[in-house]
Design an enzyme around this catalytic site. Structure first.
Site, PDB file in Angstrom:
ATOM      1  CE1 TYR A  92      10.473  -3.614   2.896  1.00  0.00           C
ATOM      2  CE2 TYR A  92      12.101  -2.810   1.327  1.00  0.00           C
ATOM      3  CZ  TYR A  92      10.871  -3.377   1.598  1.00  0.00           C
ATOM      4  OH  TYR A  92      10.044  -3.708   0.560  1.00  0.00           O
ATOM      5  CG  ASP A 137       3.610  -6.623  -3.352  1.00  0.00           C
ATOM      6  OD1 ASP A 137       2.827  -5.766  -3.795  1.00  0.00           O
ATOM      7  OD2 ASP A 137       4.551  -6.342  -2.603  1.00  0.00           O
ATOM      8  CD  GLU A 191       0.557  -5.865   5.276  1.00  0.00           C
ATOM      9  OE1 GLU A 191       1.072  -6.503   6.227  1.00  0.00           O
ATOM     10  OE2 GLU A 191       1.128  -5.696   4.185  1.00  0.00           O
TER      11      GLU A 191
HETATM   12  C1  GLC Z   1       3.196  -4.696   0.334  1.00  0.00           C
HETATM   13  C2  GLC Z   1       1.899  -4.552  -0.454  1.00  0.00           C
HETATM   14  C3  GLC Z   1       1.882  -3.224  -1.163  1.00  0.00           C
HETATM   15  C4  GLC Z   1       2.077  -2.117  -0.147  1.00  0.00           C
HETATM   16  C5  GLC Z   1       3.297  -2.367   0.757  1.00  0.00           C
HETATM   17  C6  GLC Z   1       3.351  -1.425   1.936  1.00  0.00           C
HETATM   18  O1  GLC Z   1       4.317  -4.702  -0.457  1.00  0.00           O
HETATM   19  O2  GLC Z   1       1.738  -5.591  -1.354  1.00  0.00           O
HETATM   20  O3  GLC Z   1       0.697  -3.029  -1.857  1.00  0.00           O
HETATM   21  O4  GLC Z   1       2.187  -0.904  -0.776  1.00  0.00           O
HETATM   22  O5  GLC Z   1       3.256  -3.660   1.273  1.00  0.00           O
HETATM   23  O6  GLC Z   1       2.172  -1.487   2.665  1.00  0.00           O
END
Ligand code: GLC
Length: 446
Positions: A86, A168, A397
């Protein structure tokens, strides 16, 4: 098979996703792309766990709150374990906390989901014993938001990073983000190793996201300096509304658990927000607009954030009515679901991160908001569409609202959790008198 016996969603598959994403008490959003604990994912995921393992659901919350900062902040990511796959990992954030973490927060929905879990608990004693110790921590968290992010007491908290919004890459952030410098060091993105680049943010945006991460670190996470000087400072309607809703839930939890320390601060803050929210209303757009506080301009892109005050009891009757009309026409503009950006916007992109796709947990909150403001029909339409997404595309997702296709990460925890919590029960009919099923439905529609 009798249609009444047809499963509404594949419950076993949804449970298996949570089990596969379980990492010793916390749930990763999906394997690979997001290998840690994200705050608002975790809050939603706990609701899913509760449908089949109540002990595990409370554990999710306890592990999250173990990573709370001393000043009350609940980080948006807790890095439990090795962060190889990550980026940006704990070194880049540099927060130096006991449990390595990011240095920003995420939508404050914990008090809301925990209250829902309490109301729905079949083991009330267990629920009270597990939730009780968390209530003062929730109070600290909410006080942190109001103290650090609204130091002038305006009633409208600010955000320092698009990632803090949880949405985001929303086009609403394009303008304020464009004013942020780009980092001048090179790095390797890891997200593109997991998901197609046409579904992820572009490099110049990423360079600015990282500039902000550096900025907090460079200023030693000093709240006053960041408030005064952060090149990105936005009043995000969704953050404001979700915090407000959660504060209302928290006030109720404090009453139930006899917690009074800090309660006055929360009560005063909700009153301020109730007064101030009207300043974000746009007659022209029939919704609430986020605001760039560096330039004092409204961010006039219609995204799902702009109507979340419906979920927080923050709209007048007339505002709610106008938002209902907007939602109806927004749903009509795509094949399925409520797209994260209105399809009529020139900035709409059906597959790209937060610029068009459907996120089910947002559709769920808006369905609750519509039901609570007198439009159960809209609420049911959102629920039927959400079922169509998971049944036709799987537990992705997010979903392309035009092609009805799954995008981003597969076998995603919050999608599975929302399906278990919200979609696995039939809709309530006046003739449905079975006390068990009506109770479940009432809870999930609350
Ligand atoms: C992305 C999304 C965020 C979420 C993360 C993990 O960053 O925009 O809302 O919490 O992924 O799923």
């Amino acid at each position: 098979m009798n249609p009444a016996d047809t499963p509404l969603i594949d419950v076993a598959a949804a449970r298996a996703i949570l089990e596969a994403n379980d990492r010793d008490g916390h749930t990763v959003p999906t394997d690979g792309l997001y290998p840690f604990q994200w705050s608002w994912d975790s809050a939603i995921t706990a609701l899913g766990w509760q449908t089949f393992d109540e002990d595990r659901a409370w554990r999710e919350a306890e592990i999250m709150f173990a990573g709370q900062w001393d000043n009350g902040m609940l980080p948006h990511i807790l890095f439990h374990g090795n962060a190889e796959s990550y980026f940006p990992g704990p070194d880049v954030w540099g927060s130096g906390t006991r449990i390595p973490s990011s240095a920003i927060s995420q939508p404050a929905i914990w008090a809301t989901t925990l209250r829902m879990m309490l109301d729905r608990a079949s083991d009330r004693e267990l629920a009270e014993s597990r939730l009780g110790p968390l209530v003062p921590k929730l109070v600290d968290y909410h006080r942190w938001w109001y103290r650090e992010r609204d130091p002038e007491g305006t009633g409208l908290i600010v955000s320092y990073h698009p990632w803090e919004s949880g949405m985001d890459n929303s086009p609403a952030w394009d303008k304020p983000l464009a004013a942020v410098p780009e980092v001048d060091w090179s790095y390797e993105r890891r997200d593109l190793g997991h998901v197609d680049s046409d579904q992820r943010p572009h490099k110049p945006e990423y360079d600015r996201y990282l500039y902000l991460v550096d900025f907090y670190k460079r200023h030693g996470f000093d709240s006053q300096v960041i408030y005064d000087e952060c090149p990105y400072r936005v009043i995000d309607v969704a953050l404001v509304a979700l915090l407000h809703r959660a504060s209302m839930d928290l006030i109720e939890l404090c009453r139930q658990f006899g917690v009074s320390d800090g309660l006055e601060d929360i009560e005063a803050a909700v009153n301020r927000t109730r007064t101030a929210i009207g300043s974000l209303w746009s007659e022209e757009h029939a919704c609430f607009l986020s605001q760039d506080t560096k330039t004092n301009t409204a961010l006039d892109v219609i995204t799902t954030a702009t109507i979340l005050p419906l979920f927080a009891d923050l709209a007048t009757d007339e505002q709610a009515r106008r938002m209902h009309d907007l939602i109806g026409e927004w749903l009509d503009a795509s094949t399925v679901g409520l797209a994260s950006t209105h399809p009529a916007s020139p900035l709409f992109e059906a597959k790209r991160y937060w610029r068009g796709p459907i996120w089910l947990h947002i559709n769920w909150m808006l369905a609750l908001g519509a039901a609570a403001t007198g439009r159960p029909d809209l609420s049911e339409r959102l629920r039927d569409d959400a079922r169509r997404c998971v049944n036709e595309a799987g537990f992705f997702e997010y979903f392309d609202p035009v092609a009805v296709a799954g995008c981003g990460g597969d076998r995603f925890s919050w999608t599975a959790a929302v399906a278990l919590y919200w979609l696995a029960t039939p809709c309530r009919r006046p003739s449905d008198t079975s006390s068990d099923s009506s109770r479940l439905i009432d809870d999930s529609q609350r």
